[in-house]
Design an enzyme around this catalytic site. Structure first.
Site, PDB file in Angstrom:
ATOM      1  N   ALA A 197      -3.845 -10.599   2.706  1.00  0.00           N
ATOM      2  CA  ALA A 197      -5.183 -11.460   2.708  1.00  0.00           C
ATOM      3  C   ALA A 197      -6.307 -10.600   2.548  1.00  0.00           C
ATOM      4  CB  ALA A 197      -5.402 -11.934   4.180  1.00  0.00           C
ATOM      5  N   MET A 212      -7.799  -5.951  -1.495  1.00  0.00           N
ATOM      6  CA  MET A 212      -6.665  -5.453  -2.428  1.00  0.00           C
ATOM      7  C   MET A 212      -5.602  -6.497  -2.405  1.00  0.00           C
ATOM      8  SD  MET A 212      -7.223  -2.830  -4.498  1.00  0.00           S
ATOM      9  CE  MET A 212      -5.623  -2.841  -4.986  1.00  0.00           C
ATOM     10  N   GLY A 269      -0.520   2.254  -1.312  1.00  0.00           N
ATOM     11  CA  GLY A 269      -1.562   2.468  -1.491  1.00  0.00           C
ATOM     12  C   GLY A 269      -2.557   2.817  -0.358  1.00  0.00           C
ATOM     13  N   ALA A 297       0.341   6.698  -4.032  1.00  0.00           N
ATOM     14  CA  ALA A 297      -0.670   7.242  -4.717  1.00  0.00           C
ATOM     15  C   ALA A 297      -2.105   6.843  -4.078  1.00  0.00           C
ATOM     16  CB  ALA A 297      -0.661   6.475  -6.179  1.00  0.00           C
ATOM     17  N   HIS A 299     -18.246   5.451  -1.936  1.00  0.00           N
ATOM     18  CA  HIS A 299     -17.510   4.222  -1.805  1.00  0.00           C
ATOM     19  C   HIS A 299     -18.191   3.184  -1.185  1.00  0.00           C
ATOM     20  CE1 HIS A 299     -13.817   6.619  -2.817  1.00  0.00           C
ATOM     21  NE2 HIS A 299     -13.218   5.590  -3.313  1.00  0.00           N
ATOM     22  N   HIS A 300     -17.968   2.129  -1.059  1.00  0.00           N
ATOM     23  CA  HIS A 300     -18.671   0.699  -0.405  1.00  0.00           C
ATOM     24  C   HIS A 300     -18.765   1.041   1.284  1.00  0.00           C
ATOM     25  CE1 HIS A 300     -14.483  -0.439   0.875  1.00  0.00           C
ATOM     26  NE2 HIS A 300     -14.197  -0.056  -0.108  1.00  0.00           N
ATOM     27  N   LYS A 325     -15.704   1.187   3.854  1.00  0.00           N
ATOM     28  CA  LYS A 325     -14.377   2.077   3.897  1.00  0.00           C
ATOM     29  C   LYS A 325     -14.546   2.591   5.237  1.00  0.00           C
ATOM     30  CE  LYS A 325     -12.179   5.470   1.158  1.00  0.00           C
ATOM     31  NZ  LYS A 325     -11.002   4.896   1.273  1.00  0.00           N
TER      32      LYS A 325
HETATM   33  P1  NAD Z   1      -9.077  -4.809   3.776  1.00  0.00           P
HETATM   34  O1  NAD Z   1      -9.370  -4.470   4.900  1.00  0.00           O
HETATM   35  O2  NAD Z   1      -9.811  -5.544   2.911  1.00  0.00           O
HETATM   36  O3  NAD Z   1      -7.492  -5.166   3.545  1.00  0.00           O
HETATM   37  C1  NAD Z   1      -6.294  -4.762   4.350  1.00  0.00           C
HETATM   38  C2  NAD Z   1      -5.509  -5.858   4.963  1.00  0.00           C
HETATM   39  O4  NAD Z   1      -4.433  -5.236   5.570  1.00  0.00           O
HETATM   40  C3  NAD Z   1      -6.321  -6.716   6.017  1.00  0.00           C
HETATM   41  O5  NAD Z   1      -6.368  -8.078   5.537  1.00  0.00           O
HETATM   42  C4  NAD Z   1      -5.230  -6.569   7.230  1.00  0.00           C
HETATM   43  O6  NAD Z   1      -5.304  -7.833   7.990  1.00  0.00           O
HETATM   44  C5  NAD Z   1      -4.145  -5.991   6.871  1.00  0.00           C
HETATM   45  N1  NAD Z   1      -3.446  -5.269   7.781  1.00  0.00           N
HETATM   46  C6  NAD Z   1      -3.810  -4.485   8.478  1.00  0.00           C
HETATM   47  N2  NAD Z   1      -2.791  -3.903   9.473  1.00  0.00           N
HETATM   48  C7  NAD Z   1      -1.760  -4.695   8.880  1.00  0.00           C
HETATM   49  C8  NAD Z   1      -0.127  -4.605   9.096  1.00  0.00           C
HETATM   50  N3  NAD Z   1       0.165  -3.857  10.173  1.00  0.00           N
HETATM   51  N4  NAD Z   1       0.793  -5.585   8.359  1.00  0.00           N
HETATM   52  C9  NAD Z   1       0.175  -6.469   7.829  1.00  0.00           C
HETATM   53  N5  NAD Z   1      -1.233  -6.285   7.245  1.00  0.00           N
HETATM   54  C10 NAD Z   1      -2.043  -5.686   7.851  1.00  0.00           C
HETATM   55  O7  NAD Z   1      -8.769  -3.310   2.911  1.00  0.00           O
HETATM   56  P2  NAD Z   1      -8.596  -3.013   1.280  1.00  0.00           P
HETATM   57  O8  NAD Z   1      -9.918  -2.841   0.602  1.00  0.00           O
HETATM   58  O9  NAD Z   1      -7.838  -4.120   0.691  1.00  0.00           O
HETATM   59  O10 NAD Z   1      -7.914  -1.686   1.249  1.00  0.00           O
HETATM   60  C11 NAD Z   1      -6.375  -1.366   2.182  1.00  0.00           C
HETATM   61  C12 NAD Z   1      -6.244  -0.040   2.189  1.00  0.00           C
HETATM   62  O11 NAD Z   1      -5.973   0.392   0.543  1.00  0.00           O
HETATM   63  C13 NAD Z   1      -6.940   0.981   2.372  1.00  0.00           C
HETATM   64  O12 NAD Z   1      -6.336   2.086   3.341  1.00  0.00           O
HETATM   65  C14 NAD Z   1      -7.730   1.533   1.155  1.00  0.00           C
HETATM   66  O13 NAD Z   1      -8.285   2.784   1.334  1.00  0.00           O
HETATM   67  C15 NAD Z   1      -6.444   1.445   0.398  1.00  0.00           C
HETATM   68  N6  NAD Z   1      -6.749   1.433  -1.107  1.00  0.00           N
HETATM   69  C16 NAD Z   1      -6.008   2.042  -1.941  1.00  0.00           C
HETATM   70  C17 NAD Z   1      -6.108   2.210  -3.357  1.00  0.00           C
HETATM   71  C18 NAD Z   1      -5.352   2.895  -4.200  1.00  0.00           C
HETATM   72  O14 NAD Z   1      -5.328   2.779  -5.490  1.00  0.00           O
HETATM   73  N7  NAD Z   1      -4.316   3.633  -3.580  1.00  0.00           N
HETATM   74  C19 NAD Z   1      -7.235   1.092  -3.856  1.00  0.00           C
HETATM   75  C20 NAD Z   1      -7.999   0.461  -3.075  1.00  0.00           C
HETATM   76  C21 NAD Z   1      -7.727   0.608  -1.490  1.00  0.00           C
END
Ligand code: NAD
Length: 265
Positions: free
Chosen positions: A11, A14, A88, A112, A146-147, A150
């Site tokens: 949800a 990402m 990620g 990654a 970043h936005h 973060k």
């Molecule tokens: P976000 O807050 O929009 O989404 C994270 C989602 O994970 C939320 O919907 C939350 O409810 C859910 N969540 C939290 N704990 C959970 C659990 N225990 N089980 C299942 N779902 C759970 O954040 P985002 O922008 O989508 O980023 C998520 C993560 O990915 C961050 O750590 C971000 O830094 C990282 N990220 C990594 C990359 C990459 O290329 N490696 C790129 C973008 C974001």
């Protein structure tokens, strides 16, 4: 064989994009999980599983973009189920990363800090620049923006760039990292790798690696305009990792450009 791909954090920002890209890649979207107790709606038409163990049982590989606190329970559940893991999430502690490495002894894991093809190449170049440019003459600094949403700093990708430079120099990043300077810091330590984190607006991700010497500067900049570049790379990693031997893989492995050496080993 069509891989069954599950998404943890489906949800989220990402997670939603990942669901679209799984469908675009003609793979099977097994379904997903949100944060326990969260009532955020899942993307239309996706199956919701009660927990990571149930998702792991229904999928060949789980894409995980959630919270650092979820890394250890997810490592245990996925290793227990024998399901591949594309991780990620950023902000993992050393203990979290150890749990990832432990899981990678039983399942194939792609971990990654940034799944874009461009950043994967930047990491490989950063290691080469670190090896080529003497640390006492070329001050390495990493600036990222970043936005405003973060929650961790410096970004996972900034740390990965720092690790790549440190690896090129034959040192451990922890020993030379200088992050978030403030106040009377004293002069820059020779060989330090500096980090500055900017936060604001909707910036998806910008990283610049600077090598500053007395008579020249070299800067390598990577800008992401659309999160989709991460989602496309992560889905590619998911399709690549299913059926591989257990191990910890990087995006450089997925793209076949040789190990950047910047992901935790
Ligand atoms: P976000 O807050 O929009 O989404 C994270 C989602 O994970 C939320 O919907 C939350 O409810 C859910 N969540 C939290 N704990 C959970 C659990 N225990 N089980 C299942 N779902 C759970 O954040 P985002 O922008 O989508 O980023 C998520 C993560 O990915 C961050 O750590 C971000 O830094 C990282 N990220 C990594 C990359 C990459 O290329 N490696 C790129 C973008 C974001």
């Amino acid at each position: 064989m069509t891989q069954r791909i599950g998404i943890a954090g489906i949800a989220g920002r990402m997670g939603r994009l990942l669901a679209e890209e799984v469908r675009a890649a003609a793979a099977e979207l097994a379904g997903g999980i949100g944060r326990p107790g969260s009532d955020k709606p899942l993307p239309a038409g996706t199956a919701q599983f009660p927990d990571i163990a149930a998702l792991a049982a229904a999928a060949d590989v789980v894409l995980d973009f959630t919270l650092a606190a979820a890394a250890r329970p997810h490592a245990a559940a996925l290793a227990g189920a024998g399901t591949a893991w594309v991780l990620g999430t950023s902000g993992l502690s050393a203990a979290d990363e150890q749990a990832v490495a432990d899981a990678a002894r039983r399942i194939p894991v792609v971990y990654a800090a940034n799944f874009s093809a461009g950043m994967t190449l930047v990491l490989a170049l950063a290691a080469r620049m670190g090896a080529a440019l003497p640390a006492d003459a070329y001050d390495a600094e990493i600036v990222e923006m970043h936005h405003r949403h973060k929650i961790d700093a410096p970004s996972g990708a900034a740390i990965a760039i720092g690790r790549a430079v440190a690896q090129g120099r034959g040192v451990a990043l922890d020993e030379v990292m200088e992050s978030g300077r403030h106040g009377h810091t004293g002069a820059r330590k020779p060989g330090a790798i500096g980090f500055a984190a900017l936060r604001g607006g909707q910036v998806v991700g910008e990283h610049t690696l600077i090598f500053a010497a007395d008579a020249e500067h070299i800067a390598l900049t990577h800008r992401v305009f659309d999160r989709r570049s991460f989602a496309v790379g992560a889905v590619r990693a998911a399709q690549w990792v299913v059926g591989r031997p257990a191990g910890l893989y990087s995006m450089a492995d997925v793209l076949g450009i040789g190990r950047a050496g910047s992901e935790p080993a």
